[in-house]
Design a protein around this motif. Structure first.
Motif, mmCIF file in Angstrom:
data_model
loop_
_atom_site.group_PDB
_atom_site.id
_atom_site.type_symbol
_atom_site.label_atom_id
_atom_site.label_comp_id
_atom_site.label_asym_id
_atom_site.label_seq_id
_atom_site.Cartn_x
_atom_site.Cartn_y
_atom_site.Cartn_z
ATOM 1 N N LEU A 1 1.103 -1.408 -0.075
ATOM 2 C CA LEU A 1 -0.038 -0.191 0.102
ATOM 3 C C LEU A 1 0.994 1.450 0.067
ATOM 4 N N LEU A 2 1.594 1.462 0.706
ATOM 5 C CA LEU A 2 2.743 2.474 1.375
ATOM 6 C C LEU A 2 3.425 2.359 -0.759
ATOM 7 N N ASP A 3 3.960 1.518 -1.150
ATOM 8 C CA ASP A 3 4.641 1.389 -2.792
ATOM 9 C C ASP A 3 3.776 1.865 -3.459
ATOM 10 N N GLN A 4 2.254 1.480 -3.303
ATOM 11 C CA GLN A 4 1.037 2.125 -4.236
ATOM 12 C C GLN A 4 1.121 4.130 -4.291
ATOM 13 N N ILE A 5 0.833 4.221 -3.056
ATOM 14 C CA ILE A 5 0.681 5.388 -2.657
ATOM 15 C C ILE A 5 2.069 6.062 -2.738
ATOM 16 N N ARG A 6 2.680 5.954 -2.956
ATOM 17 C CA ARG A 6 4.272 6.712 -3.439
ATOM 18 C C ARG A 6 4.220 7.010 -4.965
ATOM 19 N N ARG A 7 3.672 5.337 -5.800
ATOM 20 C CA ARG A 7 3.430 5.617 -6.828
ATOM 21 C C ARG A 7 2.778 6.936 -7.312
ATOM 22 N N LYS A 8 1.523 6.005 -7.225
ATOM 23 C CA LYS A 8 0.167 7.185 -7.837
ATOM 24 C C LYS A 8 0.853 8.661 -7.278
ATOM 25 N N LYS A 9 1.574 9.179 -6.382
ATOM 26 C CA LYS A 9 2.162 10.757 -5.913
ATOM 27 C C LYS A 9 0.968 11.131 -4.796
ATOM 28 N N LEU A 10 0.503 9.777 -4.329
ATOM 29 C CA LEU A 10 -0.373 10.906 -2.386
ATOM 30 C C LEU A 10 -0.063 10.440 -1.228
ATOM 31 N N GLY A 11 1.432 10.645 -1.395
ATOM 32 C CA GLY A 11 2.586 10.678 -0.528
ATOM 33 C C GLY A 11 1.970 12.064 0.448
ATOM 34 N N VAL A 12 1.867 11.660 1.719
ATOM 35 C CA VAL A 12 1.614 12.199 2.913
ATOM 36 C C VAL A 12 3.235 11.933 4.311
ATOM 37 N N ALA A 13 3.599 12.988 4.464
ATOM 38 C CA ALA A 13 5.177 13.182 4.945
ATOM 39 C C ALA A 13 4.725 12.535 6.349
ATOM 40 N N LEU A 14 3.611 12.862 7.442
ATOM 41 C CA LEU A 14 2.744 11.892 8.920
ATOM 42 C C LEU A 14 2.203 11.143 8.082
ATOM 43 N N LYS A 15 3.082 9.426 9.240
ATOM 44 C CA LYS A 15 2.387 8.346 8.988
ATOM 45 C C LYS A 15 2.182 7.700 10.361
ATOM 46 N N ALA A 16 1.882 7.145 10.634
ATOM 47 C CA ALA A 16 1.953 6.472 12.207
ATOM 48 C C ALA A 16 1.001 4.630 11.548
ATOM 49 N N VAL A 17 1.273 3.763 12.521
ATOM 50 C CA VAL A 17 1.416 2.507 12.203
ATOM 51 C C VAL A 17 0.213 2.309 13.855
ATOM 52 N N LYS A 18 -0.588 1.323 14.279
ATOM 53 C CA LYS A 18 -1.964 1.246 15.957
ATOM 54 C C LYS A 18 -0.219 0.471 16.375
ATOM 55 N N THR A 19 -0.329 1.028 17.060
ATOM 56 C CA THR A 19 0.753 0.680 18.290
ATOM 57 C C THR A 19 -0.403 0.287 19.519
ATOM 58 N N GLU A 20 -0.523 0.100 20.816
ATOM 59 C CA GLU A 20 -0.658 -0.612 22.188
ATOM 60 C C GLU A 20 -0.403 1.405 22.399
ATOM 61 N N ALA A 21 0.652 1.974 22.593
ATOM 62 C CA ALA A 21 1.634 3.257 22.847
ATOM 63 C C ALA A 21 0.490 3.870 22.474
ATOM 64 N N ASN A 22 0.084 4.082 21.426
ATOM 65 C CA ASN A 22 -0.674 5.466 20.364
ATOM 66 C C ASN A 22 -2.063 5.299 20.075
ATOM 67 N N VAL A 23 -2.768 4.111 20.817
ATOM 68 C CA VAL A 23 -3.614 4.443 20.376
ATOM 69 C C VAL A 23 -5.097 4.752 21.175
ATOM 70 N N GLY A 24 -4.330 4.922 22.386
ATOM 71 C CA GLY A 24 -5.194 5.228 23.508
ATOM 72 C C GLY A 24 -4.324 6.909 22.530
ATOM 73 N N PHE A 25 -3.871 7.620 22.518
ATOM 74 C CA PHE A 25 -3.479 9.017 21.412
ATOM 75 C C PHE A 25 -5.045 9.287 20.585
ATOM 76 N N THR A 26 -5.214 11.152 20.832
ATOM 77 C CA THR A 26 -6.486 11.591 20.698
ATOM 78 C C THR A 26 -5.403 12.006 18.980
#
Length: 125
Positions: A76-101
């Motif tokens: 998916l990330l490769d396709q996002i790059r190839r289609k020039k839909l890049g977004v600088a800030l990305k995060a993946v769900k973790t136990e630590a960040n799922v409780g963040f706002t």
């Protein structure tokens, strides 16, 4: 279910990302600014509606990947790059960040970006 939360994307870019995610059977959902104070777990439907923090606004684009299997995430990330839909800030769900706002996650990603820009590591080993 695999989900991608979309923040502050131009409508045309959001539509293209949603279509790309659908091709991988991944739900893509835009998060409205009024929900930036809700815990990410609540946005994903993992917990009942929790108390909402005072809304903190940010305008930068951001993506949050929840439960996207590793191989699919790389493709998916490769396709996002190839289609020039890049977004600088990305995060993946973790136990630590799922409780963040969303605003807390944004601040954390900005802090990490700043540390990396200085050529340091963000975490002490």
């Amino acid at each position: 279910m695999a989900t991608v939360l979309l923040y502050n994307l131009h409508p045309q870019k959001a539509a293209k990302l949603k279509m790309l995610c659908r091709s991988f059977f991944i739900e893509a959902r835009e998060v409205p600014k009024e929900d930036f104070g809700k815990p990410i777990a609540a946005l994903l439907g993992l917990e009942a509606e929790a108390p909402v923090a005072p809304p903190e606004d940010f305008d930068e684009e951001m993506l949050y990947f929840a439960d996207v299997a590793g191989g699919f995430l790389n493709i998916l990330l490769d396709q996002i790059r190839r289609k020039k839909l890049g977004v600088a800030l990305k995060a993946v769900k973790t136990e630590a960040n799922v409780g963040f706002t969303s605003a807390q996650l944004y601040r954390e990603l900005c802090a990490e970006r700043e540390v990396f820009a200085q050529g340091k590591t963000a975490h002490i080993q």
